[in-house]
Design a protein around this motif. Structure first.
Motif, PDB file in Angstrom:
ATOM      1  N   VAL A 123     -11.374  12.353   1.326  1.00 41.09           N
ATOM      2  CA  VAL A 123     -10.097  12.312   2.041  1.00 41.09           C
ATOM      3  C   VAL A 123      -9.029  11.591   1.234  1.00 41.09           C
ATOM      4  CG1 VAL A 123      -8.919  11.554   4.144  1.00 41.09           C
ATOM      5  CG2 VAL A 123     -11.273  12.421   4.276  1.00 41.09           C
ATOM      6  N   ASP A 124      -9.308  10.356   0.777  1.00 37.70           N
ATOM      7  CA  ASP A 124      -8.283   9.570   0.089  1.00 37.70           C
ATOM      8  C   ASP A 124      -8.933   8.510  -0.796  1.00 37.70           C
ATOM      9  OD1 ASP A 124      -5.639   8.827  -0.528  1.00 37.70           O
ATOM     10  OD2 ASP A 124      -5.549   7.369   1.097  1.00 37.70           O
ATOM     11  N   PHE A 125      -8.167   8.079  -1.790  1.00 36.52           N
ATOM     12  CA  PHE A 125      -8.637   7.041  -2.707  1.00 36.52           C
ATOM     13  C   PHE A 125      -7.458   6.210  -3.162  1.00 36.52           C
ATOM     14  CE2 PHE A 125      -9.095   5.444  -7.027  1.00 36.52           C
ATOM     15  CZ  PHE A 125     -10.295   4.767  -6.946  1.00 36.52           C
ATOM     16  N   LYS A 126      -7.669   4.898  -3.270  1.00 38.88           N
ATOM     17  CA  LYS A 126      -6.642   4.042  -3.864  1.00 38.88           C
ATOM     18  C   LYS A 126      -7.269   2.754  -4.385  1.00 38.88           C
ATOM     19  CE  LYS A 126      -5.173   2.108   0.569  1.00 38.88           C
ATOM     20  NZ  LYS A 126      -4.078   2.011   1.511  1.00 38.88           N
ATOM     21  N   THR A 145     -11.612  -0.877  -4.962  1.00 43.49           N
ATOM     22  CA  THR A 145     -11.048   0.406  -4.558  1.00 43.49           C
ATOM     23  C   THR A 145     -11.452   0.734  -3.128  1.00 43.49           C
ATOM     24  OG1 THR A 145     -12.949   1.658  -5.396  1.00 43.49           O
ATOM     25  CG2 THR A 145     -11.092   1.313  -6.917  1.00 43.49           C
ATOM     26  N   THR A 196     -12.091   4.112  -0.726  1.00 42.83           N
ATOM     27  CA  THR A 196     -12.290   5.558  -0.663  1.00 42.83           C
ATOM     28  C   THR A 196     -12.581   5.939   0.781  1.00 42.83           C
ATOM     29  OG1 THR A 196     -13.281   5.491  -2.872  1.00 42.83           O
ATOM     30  CG2 THR A 196     -13.595   7.509  -1.595  1.00 42.83           C
ATOM     31  N   LYS A 231     -14.837   8.293  -8.155  1.00 43.04           N
ATOM     32  CA  LYS A 231     -13.394   8.040  -8.129  1.00 43.04           C
ATOM     33  C   LYS A 231     -13.070   6.678  -8.748  1.00 43.04           C
ATOM     34  CE  LYS A 231     -11.949  11.763  -6.013  1.00 43.04           C
ATOM     35  NZ  LYS A 231     -11.082  12.721  -6.689  1.00 43.04           N
TER      36      LYS A 231
END
Length: 118
Positions: free
Chosen positions: A6-9, A67, A69, A95
């Protein structure tokens, strides 16, 4: 298990690079992982990975990254079990390793390739 990304940062990045040493450093790596799920189960899991790469005294080189995720588990999965955690962790790790490689190159140092590939 079919887990959907869905998302990573990157949520935290601390680094230190002292080039004055002029010698090869022996580095070690430590890692931690944690997971968070909403109070009401929705199938979404937030995985936090922390990787710290550093010299023995944290004097010349420190690369400490955390991170986040977000993954979506299959609808038939109704709780975060070991299999679901492992499947989500594979995505989070890939990721995170990709981010570490990109950031290390951006810092002008040799690429930190944690996955051992390439």
């Amino acid at each position: 298990m079919n887990v959907e990304f869905v998302d990573f940062k990157t949520v935290v990045l601390n680094s230190k690079l002292d080039t004055s040493i002029g010698a090869e450093l022996s580095l070690s790596q430590e890692g931690k992982v944690s997971a968070k799920v909403p109070e009401e189960w929705s199938g979404f899991v937030v995985l936090y990975l922390n990787i710290k790469i550093h010299d023995a005294e944290d004097k010349y080189f420190v690369f400490d990254i955390t991170t986040e995720t977000i993954v979506k588990l299959p609808d038939e999965v109704k709780e975060l079990n070991d299999e679901a955690m492992e499947a989500g962790l594979e995505i989070a790790q890939a990721k995170t390793f990709e981010a570490v490689r990109a950031i290390s190159v951006g810092m002008g140092i040799n690429e930190l390739n944690l996955g051992g590939q390439g």
